[in-house]
Scaffold this active site. Sequence first.
Site, PDB file in Angstrom:
ATOM      1  N   HIS A 143       0.959  -1.507  -0.074  1.00  0.00           N
ATOM      2  CA  HIS A 143       0.562   0.054   0.336  1.00  0.00           C
ATOM      3  C   HIS A 143       0.927   0.813  -0.004  1.00  0.00           C
ATOM      4  CE1 HIS A 143       0.769   1.211   4.298  1.00  0.00           C
ATOM      5  NE2 HIS A 143       0.704  -0.293   4.874  1.00  0.00           N
ATOM      6  N   ASP A 187      -0.593   4.480   1.009  1.00  0.00           N
ATOM      7  CA  ASP A 187      -0.830   5.633   1.492  1.00  0.00           C
ATOM      8  C   ASP A 187      -0.424   4.880   2.945  1.00  0.00           C
ATOM      9  OD1 ASP A 187      -2.332   2.431   1.806  1.00  0.00           O
ATOM     10  OD2 ASP A 187      -3.402   3.758   4.178  1.00  0.00           O
ATOM     11  N   ASP A 194       7.331   1.787   6.544  1.00  0.00           N
ATOM     12  CA  ASP A 194       5.606   1.091   6.514  1.00  0.00           C
ATOM     13  C   ASP A 194       4.481   1.857   5.213  1.00  0.00           C
ATOM     14  OD1 ASP A 194       2.920  -0.497   6.861  1.00  0.00           O
ATOM     15  OD2 ASP A 194       2.268   0.748   8.734  1.00  0.00           O
ATOM     16  N   GLU A 222      -4.837   0.473   2.635  1.00  0.00           N
ATOM     17  CA  GLU A 222      -4.550  -0.342   3.443  1.00  0.00           C
ATOM     18  C   GLU A 222      -4.600   0.108   4.952  1.00  0.00           C
ATOM     19  OE1 GLU A 222      -3.155  -3.037   6.119  1.00  0.00           O
ATOM     20  OE2 GLU A 222      -2.438  -0.957   5.723  1.00  0.00           O
ATOM     21  N   GLU A 223      -4.317   1.291   4.930  1.00  0.00           N
ATOM     22  CA  GLU A 223      -4.329   2.085   6.903  1.00  0.00           C
ATOM     23  C   GLU A 223      -5.820   2.937   6.903  1.00  0.00           C
ATOM     24  OE1 GLU A 223      -2.043   1.539   8.910  1.00  0.00           O
ATOM     25  OE2 GLU A 223       0.034   1.343   7.988  1.00  0.00           O
ATOM     26  N   GLU A 246       4.426  -6.230   3.953  1.00  0.00           N
ATOM     27  CA  GLU A 246       4.581  -5.403   5.573  1.00  0.00           C
ATOM     28  C   GLU A 246       5.737  -5.146   6.167  1.00  0.00           C
ATOM     29  OE1 GLU A 246       2.296  -3.695   7.056  1.00  0.00           O
ATOM     30  OE2 GLU A 246       0.268  -3.430   5.195  1.00  0.00           O
ATOM     31  N   HIS A 271       4.305   4.398  12.218  1.00  0.00           N
ATOM     32  CA  HIS A 271       3.307   4.831  12.617  1.00  0.00           C
ATOM     33  C   HIS A 271       3.068   6.384  13.946  1.00  0.00           C
ATOM     34  CE1 HIS A 271      -0.349   2.176  11.433  1.00  0.00           C
ATOM     35  NE2 HIS A 271       0.733   2.546  10.671  1.00  0.00           N
TER      36      HIS A 271
END
Length: 379
Positions: free
Chosen positions: A78, A80, A109, A139-140, A168, A351
Amino acid sequence: MTDALALNYAQRLISCESVTPAQGAVFDALEDMLKPLGFRVDRFVSGTGDDNPAHGAPVENLFAIRESGGRHFAFAGHLDVVPPGAGWASDPFVPQIKGDLLHGRGAVDMKGSIAAFVAALHEIPADAGTISLIITGDEEGPAIYGTRALIDHMHALGTIPDACLVGEPTSVNRLGDMMKIGRRGSVNMWISVAGTQGHVAYPHLADNPIPKLVAILSEIEAISLDAGTDWFQPSNIEITDLAVGNKATNVIPAKAEARLSIRFNDLQNGEALVARMQELVEKGGGTLTAMISGEAFLTPPGELSAAISEAVEGVMGITPEPSTTGGTSDARFLTKICPVVEFGLCNATMHKLDEAVAIADLTALTEIYRRVAIRMLGS
């Protein structure tokens, strides 16, 4: 050459602000990387129109494929990212090299792993087999119009991979120490108990919903779903919110609410859990609504996990631990069409503020991905 490419590609992707649901420039950048390598790139937006805002639409998706017959190996990921938040040492969307680290939102990520895989493609012959990339911009977020829409697109094209590697960030203490061969399922539930508002001095004229909700939660808290399996930890039920919203000291409230989150292994399934909780809640005088985010899945150790282990051992000198820990990922959708294993960078800063990837890890991951692809394509 791939050493510099992985870093360059990661910097280009990080430079594109792509908070979920992502669209536009970040997909332009990836498309520009893939087309010179002989990939046909399909881009489409899903979830347009009069959609529920909670679904996170619209979402851009990209499916790229280089066909040459033979086996079909896919990489999924992903573009995003989660919102960066305040407090970064530098602009989160201006990649910064500080010492041996590359900083920027999405560095681990998971723009870094996408960059590594694309860099690896430069060293994989075009006639080695069919390779595709399954890349979403959601995805997030709610993941309603992302990878599921890409799977529909692949079905429409009549091209389904034989195996899929999801990039991931699975590594924990050092690159290569863990891969994910499955994930637990996830379901969220909302409980509401209605009462009758009234004055606390006249309880016979009211109906307090709080004791009823407490009794329901007490019964739920006493449940032990299972003891786990060889590959999964025990399923767990967590009470994640309790709300009444009563600001008055002399008023019996009219409603009390709670929220549950259940993470479950492959001994359970979402629908059965919802039905069990609903029966219990309704018996206690409440109502329940639920949203199943994904079912538990397991890709038993086999060809793909062996290919990853062999590649990691060859590059890093360690053997990755097969695991099913952690949260959900889009592998929960892809497992319905082919064997799926997740493997990628160290997840310590994902994150977080000042997210960063070791530049050496980008280089090593590129070689690991190259070796995995070559083995899975049978070359």
